[in-house]
Design a protein around this motif. Structure first.
Motif, mmCIF file in Angstrom:
data_model
loop_
_atom_site.group_PDB
_atom_site.id
_atom_site.type_symbol
_atom_site.label_atom_id
_atom_site.label_comp_id
_atom_site.label_asym_id
_atom_site.label_seq_id
_atom_site.Cartn_x
_atom_site.Cartn_y
_atom_site.Cartn_z
ATOM 1 N N LYS A 45 0.947 -1.185 0.011
ATOM 2 C CA LYS A 45 0.111 0.020 -0.107
ATOM 3 C C LYS A 45 1.004 1.350 0.142
ATOM 4 N N SER A 46 1.874 1.339 1.121
ATOM 5 C CA SER A 46 2.713 2.664 0.933
ATOM 6 C C SER A 46 3.316 3.236 -0.275
ATOM 7 N N THR A 47 3.905 1.847 -0.957
ATOM 8 C CA THR A 47 4.478 2.256 -2.093
ATOM 9 C C THR A 47 3.497 2.677 -3.390
ATOM 10 N N GLN A 48 2.258 2.050 -3.351
ATOM 11 C CA GLN A 48 1.243 2.493 -4.243
ATOM 12 C C GLN A 48 0.460 3.647 -4.045
ATOM 13 N N VAL A 49 0.437 4.102 -2.822
ATOM 14 C CA VAL A 49 -0.202 5.447 -2.475
ATOM 15 C C VAL A 49 0.714 6.563 -3.013
ATOM 16 N N ASP A 50 1.851 6.432 -2.796
ATOM 17 C CA ASP A 50 3.074 7.340 -3.277
ATOM 18 C C ASP A 50 2.812 7.682 -4.835
ATOM 19 N N ARG A 51 2.615 6.535 -5.287
ATOM 20 C CA ARG A 51 2.613 6.294 -6.956
ATOM 21 C C ARG A 51 1.504 6.957 -7.475
ATOM 22 N N LEU A 52 0.395 6.636 -6.607
ATOM 23 C CA LEU A 52 -0.989 7.054 -7.122
ATOM 24 C C LEU A 52 -0.987 8.713 -7.055
ATOM 25 N N VAL A 53 -0.445 9.309 -5.927
ATOM 26 C CA VAL A 53 -0.519 10.573 -6.000
ATOM 27 C C VAL A 53 0.322 11.285 -6.900
ATOM 28 N N ALA A 54 1.507 10.798 -7.139
ATOM 29 C CA ALA A 54 2.472 11.320 -8.187
ATOM 30 C C ALA A 54 1.597 11.091 -9.505
ATOM 31 N N ARG A 55 0.911 10.065 -9.739
ATOM 32 C CA ARG A 55 0.196 9.891 -11.114
ATOM 33 C C ARG A 55 -0.908 11.012 -11.213
ATOM 34 N N LEU A 56 -1.714 11.247 -10.164
ATOM 35 C CA LEU A 56 -2.690 11.987 -10.141
ATOM 36 C C LEU A 56 -2.097 13.560 -10.413
ATOM 37 N N ASN A 57 -1.257 13.790 -9.849
ATOM 38 C CA ASN A 57 -0.522 14.941 -10.082
ATOM 39 C C ASN A 57 0.014 15.141 -11.619
ATOM 40 N N ALA A 58 0.603 14.036 -12.238
ATOM 41 C CA ALA A 58 0.755 14.064 -13.670
ATOM 42 C C ALA A 58 -0.227 14.363 -14.594
ATOM 43 N N GLU A 59 -1.374 14.099 -14.054
ATOM 44 C CA GLU A 59 -2.375 13.943 -14.821
ATOM 45 C C GLU A 59 -3.322 15.421 -14.466
ATOM 46 N N GLY A 60 -2.605 16.168 -13.673
ATOM 47 C CA GLY A 60 -3.401 17.365 -13.415
ATOM 48 C C GLY A 60 -4.192 17.672 -12.279
ATOM 49 N N TYR A 61 -4.266 16.629 -11.686
ATOM 50 C CA TYR A 61 -5.135 16.772 -10.402
ATOM 51 C C TYR A 61 -4.098 17.017 -9.110
ATOM 52 N N ARG A 62 -5.044 18.125 -8.396
ATOM 53 C CA ARG A 62 -4.065 18.057 -7.038
ATOM 54 C C ARG A 62 -4.540 16.985 -6.167
ATOM 55 N N ALA A 63 -3.611 16.495 -5.166
ATOM 56 C CA ALA A 63 -3.935 15.326 -4.484
ATOM 57 C C ALA A 63 -2.812 15.382 -3.260
ATOM 58 N N ARG A 64 -3.585 14.711 -2.137
ATOM 59 C CA ARG A 64 -2.860 14.873 -0.787
ATOM 60 C C ARG A 64 -2.963 13.685 -0.246
ATOM 61 N N LEU A 65 -1.960 12.902 0.577
ATOM 62 C CA LEU A 65 -1.904 11.698 0.971
ATOM 63 C C LEU A 65 -2.220 11.887 2.479
ATOM 64 N N HIS A 66 -2.984 10.633 2.870
ATOM 65 C CA HIS A 66 -3.177 10.854 4.418
ATOM 66 C C HIS A 66 -3.179 9.456 4.717
ATOM 67 N N LYS A 67 -2.308 9.268 5.775
ATOM 68 C CA LYS A 67 -2.181 7.765 6.273
ATOM 69 C C LYS A 67 -2.814 7.471 7.754
ATOM 70 N N PHE A 68 -3.606 6.564 7.621
ATOM 71 C CA PHE A 68 -4.156 6.125 9.023
ATOM 72 C C PHE A 68 -3.509 4.901 9.423
ATOM 73 N N PRO A 69 -3.291 4.636 10.806
ATOM 74 C CA PRO A 69 -3.323 5.975 11.857
ATOM 75 C C PRO A 69 -2.252 7.016 11.263
ATOM 76 N N ASP A 70 -2.753 7.891 11.751
ATOM 77 C CA ASP A 70 -2.062 9.488 11.503
ATOM 78 C C ASP A 70 -1.298 9.459 13.026
ATOM 79 N N ARG A 71 -0.043 9.082 12.836
ATOM 80 C CA ARG A 71 0.797 8.811 14.306
ATOM 81 C C ARG A 71 1.308 10.037 14.720
ATOM 82 N N THR A 72 1.031 11.160 13.953
ATOM 83 C CA THR A 72 1.530 12.398 14.495
ATOM 84 C C THR A 72 0.704 13.239 15.607
#
Ligand code: NYM
Ligand code: MG
Length: 214
Positions: free
Chosen positions: A17-44
């Protein structure tokens, strides 16, 4: 302005999952969509730090208490997610309420109980469930660093994810839960995920954000 989409990736530990969420955000950006990653649990967050201590076994918590903390950790950022979606930003979530149900129900907590605290959270427009056998997951890299990372637990979690998939279809119709095989190469999995996401990006613009289990 079209709203953003809420896209969730779910799966067993070591499903990539962690590899793929990073790639998906990059792909969305490359296609012109703004995108933000959110991990659950958010340990911060303060709650996230309690969850982190529990997962690393430096703290013990009652099964119900930790279940509610995982849910609270989603509720504490639902407004931020809703704002992003309204502002046209797509949110990619690495796990969501579905992990919450599957991991707690696998320990023996009542399934309906596990579902209830997340009722009303923003409904994912699509959830990509990365499937792989527990044996393959165990081979990918060493298990054991955190609680739940063993073959017996992952096998039980997998059975609960199957029930979660049925529940999503029952409440929210077909098409919101998409299985993607994670047995292939990183590139193959990435291609299959994008194949499922690109249609969702076109569709969601006109639809309001739904509510989970409502
Ligand atoms: N997990 C994750 C839960 O038990 N309940 C939840 O609600 C969520 C979001 O935490 N083994 C479990 C699943 C994982 C662990 O997640 C930490 P990650 O993605 O390995 O950091
Ligand atoms: Mg993990």
């Amino acid at each position: 302005m079209p709203r953003g989409a809420l896209i969730v990736l779910e799966g067993l530990d070591r499903s990539g999952k962690s590899t793929q969420v990073d790639r998906l955000v990059a792909r969305l950006n490359a296609e012109g969509y703004r995108a933000r990653l959110h991990k659950f649990p958010d340990r911060t967050t303060a709650i996230g730090q309690m969850i982190d201590a529990y997962l690393r076994s430096t703290a013990e918590l009652d099964d119900h208490a930790i279940h509610l903390l995982f849910s609270a950790n989603r509720w504490e950022c639902h407004s931020a997610i809703e704002k992003d979606l309204a502002d046209g930003i797509t949110v990619v979530a690495d796990r969501y309420a579905f992990s919450g149900i599957a991991f707690s129900a696998a320990k023996g907590l009542d399934f309906t109980y596990c579902l209830s605290p997340d009722t009303g959270l923003p409904l994912p427009d699509v959830t990509l469930y990365l499937t792989l056998s527990p044996e393959t997951a165990a081979q990918r890299s060493a298990y054991g660093a955190e609680r739940y990372e063993n073959v017996d637990t992952q096998t039980a979690v997998r059975a609960q994810f199957a029930k979660v998939a049925e529940e999503v279809a029952r409440w929210h119709g077909d098409g919101r839960w998409v299985e993607v095989s994670a047995e292939g190469s990183v590139e193959e999995v990435e291609r299959d995920i994008w194949g499922a996401v690109k249609g969702v990006m076109v569709r969601v613009g006109d639809e309001p954000v739904g509510r989970l289990w409502e």
